[in-house]
Scaffold this active site. Structure first.
Site, PDB file in Angstrom:
ATOM      1  N   PRO A   1       0.825  -1.234   0.161  1.00 42.56           N
ATOM      2  CA  PRO A   1       0.032  -0.046   0.126  1.00 42.56           C
ATOM      3  C   PRO A   1       0.856   1.216   0.050  1.00 42.56           C
ATOM      4  O   PRO A   1       1.979   1.439   0.786  1.00 42.56           O
ATOM      5  CB  PRO A   1      -0.849   0.089   1.263  1.00 42.56           C
ATOM      6  CG  PRO A   1      -0.710  -1.644   1.675  1.00 42.56           C
ATOM      7  CD  PRO A   1       0.676  -2.271   1.033  1.00 42.56           C
ATOM      8  N   GLY A   2       0.412   2.417  -0.727  1.00 41.97           N
ATOM      9  CA  GLY A   2       1.165   3.536  -0.759  1.00 41.97           C
ATOM     10  C   GLY A   2       2.284   3.642  -1.454  1.00 41.97           C
ATOM     11  O   GLY A   2       3.264   4.518  -1.604  1.00 41.97           O
TER      12      GLY A   2
ATOM     13  N   GLY B   1       2.452   3.623  -4.835  1.00 37.34           N
ATOM     14  CA  GLY B   1       2.358   4.545  -6.122  1.00 37.34           C
ATOM     15  C   GLY B   1       1.768   3.709  -7.063  1.00 37.34           C
ATOM     16  O   GLY B   1       1.734   4.033  -8.220  1.00 37.34           O
ATOM     17  N   LYS B   2       0.943   2.830  -6.659  1.00 38.08           N
ATOM     18  CA  LYS B   2       0.129   2.021  -7.874  1.00 38.08           C
ATOM     19  C   LYS B   2      -0.736   2.894  -8.648  1.00 38.08           C
ATOM     20  O   LYS B   2      -0.962   3.049  -9.772  1.00 38.08           O
ATOM     21  CB  LYS B   2      -0.476   0.732  -7.272  1.00 38.08           C
ATOM     22  CG  LYS B   2       0.623  -0.075  -6.537  1.00 38.08           C
ATOM     23  CD  LYS B   2      -0.217  -1.383  -5.947  1.00 38.08           C
ATOM     24  CE  LYS B   2      -1.021  -1.143  -5.023  1.00 38.08           C
ATOM     25  NZ  LYS B   2      -0.355  -0.744  -3.643  1.00 38.08           N
ATOM     26  N   THR B   3      -1.707   3.456  -7.734  1.00 35.98           N
ATOM     27  CA  THR B   3      -2.607   4.441  -8.399  1.00 35.98           C
ATOM     28  C   THR B   3      -2.028   5.563  -9.067  1.00 35.98           C
ATOM     29  O   THR B   3      -2.337   5.820 -10.458  1.00 35.98           O
ATOM     30  CB  THR B   3      -3.532   4.974  -7.467  1.00 35.98           C
ATOM     31  OG1 THR B   3      -4.044   3.700  -6.401  1.00 35.98           O
ATOM     32  CG2 THR B   3      -4.769   5.700  -7.799  1.00 35.98           C
TER      33      THR B   3
ATOM     34  N   HIS C   1      21.353 -10.685   8.390  1.00 35.10           N
ATOM     35  CA  HIS C   1      20.487 -11.638   8.024  1.00 35.10           C
ATOM     36  C   HIS C   1      20.542 -12.115   6.302  1.00 35.10           C
ATOM     37  O   HIS C   1      21.140 -13.172   6.055  1.00 35.10           O
ATOM     38  CB  HIS C   1      19.060 -11.724   8.550  1.00 35.10           C
ATOM     39  CG  HIS C   1      18.116 -12.806   7.975  1.00 35.10           C
ATOM     40  ND1 HIS C   1      17.975 -13.947   9.054  1.00 35.10           N
ATOM     41  CD2 HIS C   1      17.721 -12.939   6.938  1.00 35.10           C
ATOM     42  CE1 HIS C   1      16.929 -14.679   8.135  1.00 35.10           C
ATOM     43  NE2 HIS C   1      17.133 -14.274   7.117  1.00 35.10           N
ATOM     44  N   GLU C   2      20.290 -10.821   5.803  1.00 34.82           N
ATOM     45  CA  GLU C   2      20.219 -10.828   4.259  1.00 34.82           C
ATOM     46  C   GLU C   2      21.838 -10.986   3.907  1.00 34.82           C
ATOM     47  O   GLU C   2      22.063 -11.857   2.762  1.00 34.82           O
ATOM     48  CB  GLU C   2      19.565  -9.496   3.658  1.00 34.82           C
ATOM     49  CG  GLU C   2      18.148  -9.467   4.094  1.00 34.82           C
ATOM     50  CD  GLU C   2      17.462 -10.782   3.885  1.00 34.82           C
ATOM     51  OE1 GLU C   2      17.581 -11.406   2.921  1.00 34.82           O
ATOM     52  OE2 GLU C   2      16.434 -10.846   4.547  1.00 34.82           O
TER      53      GLU C   2
ATOM     54  N   HIS D   1      22.501 -14.737   3.573  1.00 28.99           N
ATOM     55  CA  HIS D   1      22.126 -15.669   2.509  1.00 28.99           C
ATOM     56  C   HIS D   1      22.961 -15.040   1.300  1.00 28.99           C
ATOM     57  O   HIS D   1      23.188 -16.195   0.570  1.00 28.99           O
ATOM     58  CB  HIS D   1      20.587 -14.884   2.408  1.00 28.99           C
ATOM     59  CG  HIS D   1      19.342 -15.441   3.183  1.00 28.99           C
ATOM     60  ND1 HIS D   1      19.416 -16.729   3.407  1.00 28.99           N
ATOM     61  CD2 HIS D   1      18.588 -14.788   3.823  1.00 28.99           C
ATOM     62  CE1 HIS D   1      18.207 -16.953   4.164  1.00 28.99           C
ATOM     63  NE2 HIS D   1      17.703 -15.711   4.430  1.00 28.99           N
TER      64      HIS D   1
ATOM     65  N   ASP E   1      12.691 -19.039   6.265  1.00 26.17           N
ATOM     66  CA  ASP E   1      13.904 -19.946   5.653  1.00 26.17           C
ATOM     67  C   ASP E   1      13.797 -21.213   6.303  1.00 26.17           C
ATOM     68  O   ASP E   1      14.092 -22.153   5.521  1.00 26.17           O
ATOM     69  CB  ASP E   1      14.997 -18.921   6.276  1.00 26.17           C
ATOM     70  CG  ASP E   1      15.132 -17.667   5.790  1.00 26.17           C
ATOM     71  OD1 ASP E   1      14.490 -17.378   4.648  1.00 26.17           O
ATOM     72  OD2 ASP E   1      15.743 -16.899   6.408  1.00 26.17           O
TER      73      ASP E   1
HETATM   74  P1  ADP Z   1      -1.217   3.080  -4.009  1.00 22.34           P
HETATM   75  O1  ADP Z   1      -2.119   3.014  -4.980  1.00 22.34           O
HETATM   76  O2  ADP Z   1      -0.125   1.997  -4.109  1.00 22.34           O
HETATM   77  O3  ADP Z   1      -1.827   2.445  -2.429  1.00 22.34           O
HETATM   78  P2  ADP Z   1      -0.973   5.679  -4.287  1.00 22.34           P
HETATM   79  O4  ADP Z   1      -0.834   5.884  -5.801  1.00 22.34           O
HETATM   80  O5  ADP Z   1      -2.365   5.967  -3.916  1.00 22.34           O
HETATM   81  O6  ADP Z   1      -0.546   4.279  -3.654  1.00 22.34           O
HETATM   82  O7  ADP Z   1      -0.038   6.812  -3.565  1.00 22.34           O
HETATM   83  C1  ADP Z   1      -0.666   7.661  -2.800  1.00 22.34           C
HETATM   84  C2  ADP Z   1       0.006   9.090  -2.803  1.00 22.34           C
HETATM   85  O8  ADP Z   1       1.480   8.769  -2.339  1.00 22.34           O
HETATM   86  C3  ADP Z   1       0.289   9.401  -4.349  1.00 22.34           C
HETATM   87  O9  ADP Z   1      -0.908  10.181  -4.698  1.00 22.34           O
HETATM   88  C4  ADP Z   1       1.532  10.235  -4.303  1.00 22.34           C
HETATM   89  O10 ADP Z   1       1.064  11.461  -3.507  1.00 22.34           O
HETATM   90  C5  ADP Z   1       2.299   9.716  -3.221  1.00 22.34           C
HETATM   91  N1  ADP Z   1       3.235   8.587  -4.090  1.00 22.34           N
HETATM   92  C6  ADP Z   1       3.353   7.274  -3.767  1.00 22.34           C
HETATM   93  N2  ADP Z   1       4.251   6.857  -4.457  1.00 22.34           N
HETATM   94  C7  ADP Z   1       4.846   7.744  -5.039  1.00 22.34           C
HETATM   95  C8  ADP Z   1       5.897   8.066  -6.206  1.00 22.34           C
HETATM   96  N3  ADP Z   1       6.922   6.746  -6.395  1.00 22.34           N
HETATM   97  N4  ADP Z   1       6.333   9.194  -6.478  1.00 22.34           N
HETATM   98  C9  ADP Z   1       5.811  10.144  -5.979  1.00 22.34           C
HETATM   99  N5  ADP Z   1       4.859  10.140  -4.971  1.00 22.34           N
HETATM  100  C10 ADP Z   1       4.466   8.981  -4.674  1.00 22.34           C
HETATM  101 ZN    ZN Z   2      16.136 -14.950   5.163  1.00 21.99          ZN
END
Ligand code: ADP
Ligand code: ZN
Length: 630
Positions: free
Chosen positions: A218-219, A221-223, A439-440, A443, A516
């Site tokens: 989560p967070g 930057g997928k969206t 740890h890493e 490996h 592991d």
């Molecule tokens: P996800 O969909 O993966 O949960 P979001 O795309 O909704 O995450 O990201 C939320 C906010 O975080 C974005 O609107 C942006 O402001 C910030 N953010 C996340 N990833 C990036 C990135 N790689 N570069 C710049 N801003 C990012």
């Molecule tokens: Zn490991």
């Protein structure tokens, strides 16, 4: 194209069964509450009191008799604790209630005693109303709450869902707004080209991909990335979340999918973005218990039908996001559906600095602020956390009446956010970081030193996914179908490398090695029971390899050996692992210098690719491929 199933005509309300049981219970509770002011006494006591002339007033209702007792001399008839319950008042006397019994003489006796009495009409409309309305309201309230938590829309939205319009908008987001995830950007750049210039690709008969799955925590930057693709290509962006599809009425989800695709086709070229694909794309048959199954299954089927049905020449490309790719239905990942995958990791040091640069553009920054120092303090932050950090710092500065956001604001904002994230265990403290680094490094070092192990391609202490703390990625140099015992033993060593490094360096081991050890044990078990690689047991196979994706209940483990053999098997597995343990310990003790070097470099850089890793271990000759072979 197969006909979409017609089931959405038949709408079924799903209400959990236990819920219906709750209703009468709540009813009884309310009833009890409304009679609570009067103390219930046995009918015989009532009669005795009547005869003794202690009753002053009586109301006879359908099934209860209630009334008032005179205040004096009750203790001869009623037990003391009953009296205490009655809380008698000097001027009003004591209230009582008793269940009515068929008693033809009652009226006569009351007249004899000079009791004032009256009958009561059946409807106690107020309390009846309350005792029904309140539980019902409660019922809807809880149901609504549950529905929301389960990601469905509220009960009161049922009617609205059908008429939903999927707003397509120009996102205005460009690739410049996305930082620190360059590999993913490059991959999606191609999609932008397809959308901008479809003719160029179609000319030679190539097929434009239909679906791209973006995988990441989560967070990360997928969206944002999906929006950037739409923005760069200048096409509309339809977005919906997988959980919005999963409605409480069977069939609505499927209808929504159909709607969505119909609308997208009108606006083509465009992008459809499905967030939380896992909510509707869970593997069928996994959640046998939940009633959501048939609904979710239908929605998923509809999505598959639509994806197969539309042709990419129209220029509709589907992007989907998930943080749990492992639970997706395999059908979704088949060619022609989401067959391209783009992985987003949490950003490393450099990536975090770049993301910070993007976000500080919008605030007034003091020149003294050092973004690389901030990046160094925010290991484990995802892009969204960094965006949040910048915003928080700006708010803090504003509250203090400053003209610029300075380092002190960032420091405080970091502390706040770290405290919040630590609760979600996404941020490691320095001690944990060091443990993970060793740890890493363990490996990776074993993987590089063992002749038959696969090359290390990437090593990182930035958490990937939910469970792992760090990871070491190995890439085989060629596809392998047959493995020799020496290779399996080397793999076993690599599995143990992490834990043994912790043991050597800290004299203590953490819970981080659990996975592991599981993998090591599984591998040792296979070697003993299936591949005949144990000298003591010889070349017999004791268990049959089983197909991985069968329903667990269908796979009964067949034991074709004696209890005695079972013990030998266990002993052999333990021996294989213990031998590996000793070998790895030996190696790591000999190369402690390299282990330290790697771990320290990791602590500093957080991620290293193959080149950086090899630069640190130049003294160890590089092997040619994963060797073994012919
Ligand atoms: P996800 O969909 O993966 O949960 P979001 O795309 O909704 O995450 O990201 C939320 C906010 O975080 C974005 O609107 C942006 O402001 C910030 N953010 C996340 N990833 C990036 C990135 N790689 N570069 C710049 N801003 C990012
Ligand atoms: Zn490991």
């Amino acid at each position: 194209m197969p006909e979409p199933s017609n089931n959405d005509a038949r709408k079924i309300v799903r209400i959990p069964l236990w819920y219906l049981l709750l209703l009468p219970l709540a009813f009884l509770l309310m009833q009890a509450l409304f009679q609570g002011e009067r103390t219930q006494i046995p009918y015989s006591d009532f009669k005795n009191l009547l005869q003794a002339g202690k009753v002053s007033e009586v109301t006879v209702a359908e099934d209860v008799i209630s009334g008032t007792l005179k205040n004096e001399g009750l203790d001869q008839i009623l037990p003391r604790e009953k009296l205490a319950q009655m809380r008698c008042k000097a001027e009003h006397g004591c209230n009582f209630v008793t269940v009515r019994v068929a008693d033809p003489q009652l009226v006569e006796q009351m007249q004899d005693q000079g009791v004032r009495f009256t009958g009561q009409q059946k409807s106690e409309w107020f309390s009846t109303l309350l005792s029904w309305v309140i539980p019902l309201a409660l019922f809807f309230w809880i149901w609504n709450g549950m529905a929301k938590r389960a990601g469905m829309s509220s009960v009161f939205d049922i009617g609205k869902s059908k008429a939903r319009v999927y707003v397509a908008s120009k996102t205005g987001v460009t690739f410049d707004d996305v930082a620190g995830i360059d590999e993913a950007k490059d991959e999606l750049m191609e999609i932008v080209e397809f959308l901008k210039n479809p003719e160029r690709y179609r000319r030679l008969g190539g097929k434009i991909p239909k679906g791209v799955l973006i995988v990441g925590a989560p967070g990360t930057g997928k969206t944002l990335l999906a929006k950037a693709v739409a923005g760069e290509a200048g096409v509309p962006f339809f977005s919906i979340s997988g959980s919005e599809f999963v409605e409480m009425f069977v069939g609505v989800g499927a209808a929504r999918v159909r709607d969505l695709f119909a609308q997208a086709e009108e606006k083509a070229p465009c992008i459809i973005f499905i967030d939380e694909l896992d909510a509707l794309g869970k593997a069928r048959g996994i959640s046998i218990v939940s009633g959501a199954n048939s609904e979710q299954e239908q929605t998923l089927n509809q999505l598959l039908v639509e994806m197969d049905g539309f042709d990419t020449n129209k220029g509709v490309i589907i992007l989907a996001a998930t943080n749990r790719p492992e639970i997706l239905d395999p059908a979704l990942l088949r060619p022609g559906r989401f067959d391209r995958h783009v992985a987003l990791d949490r950003p490393d040091l450099k990536g975090r600095e770049k993301i910070l640069q993007v976000h500080v553009k919008h605030i007034v920054l003091s020149p003294q602020v050092d973004l690389s120092a901030i990046a160094a303090r925010t290991a484990g932050f995802a892009g969204a956390d960094l965006a949040n950090l910048v915003n928080e710092a700006a708010l803090l500065a504003a509250r203090r009446g400053k003209d610029q956001v300075d380092m002190a604001d960032f420091d405080e904002a970091i502390d706040r956010i770290v405290a919040g994230l630590e609760k979600k265990t996404r941020v490691m403290n320095p001690k944990e970081k060091e443990t993970v680094a060793y740890h890493e490094a363990g490996h990776a070092l074993i993987a590089e030193l063992r002749p038959y192990a696969d090359h290390v391609s990437k090593i990182s202490i930035i958490p990937r996914g939910i469970a792992a703390l760090g990871y070491t990625q190995q890439l085989p140099t060629e596809d392998r179908y047959l493995l020799k015992k020496s290779e399996l033993l080397d793999r076993l060593d690599v599995f143990l490398g992490g834990r043994v490094a912790e043991e050597l360096v800290f004299g203590d081991i953490s819970t981080g090695a659990q996975n592991d050890l599981q993998m090591a044990t599984d591998m040792a078990r296979h070697m003993v029971t299936q591949y005949g690689m144990s000298e003591r047991l010889g070349m017999a196979a004791f268990e049959e390899g089983r197909a991985p994706f069968l329903h667990p209940a269908a796979v009964q483990e067949r034991k074709s050996y004696s209890e005695n053999t079972a013990q030998v098997i266990d002993a052999e597995i333990a021996r294989l692992i213990e031998d590996a343990h000793q070998r790895v310990k030996q190696t790591l003790m000999q190369r402690r210098d390299l282990l330290d070097t790697l771990a320290h470099a990791l602590l500093q850089k957080e991620t290293m690719d193959r080149e950086e890793l090899r630069a640190l271990m130049a003294e160890v000759p590089e092997r040619k491929g994963s060797a073994a072979g012919g």
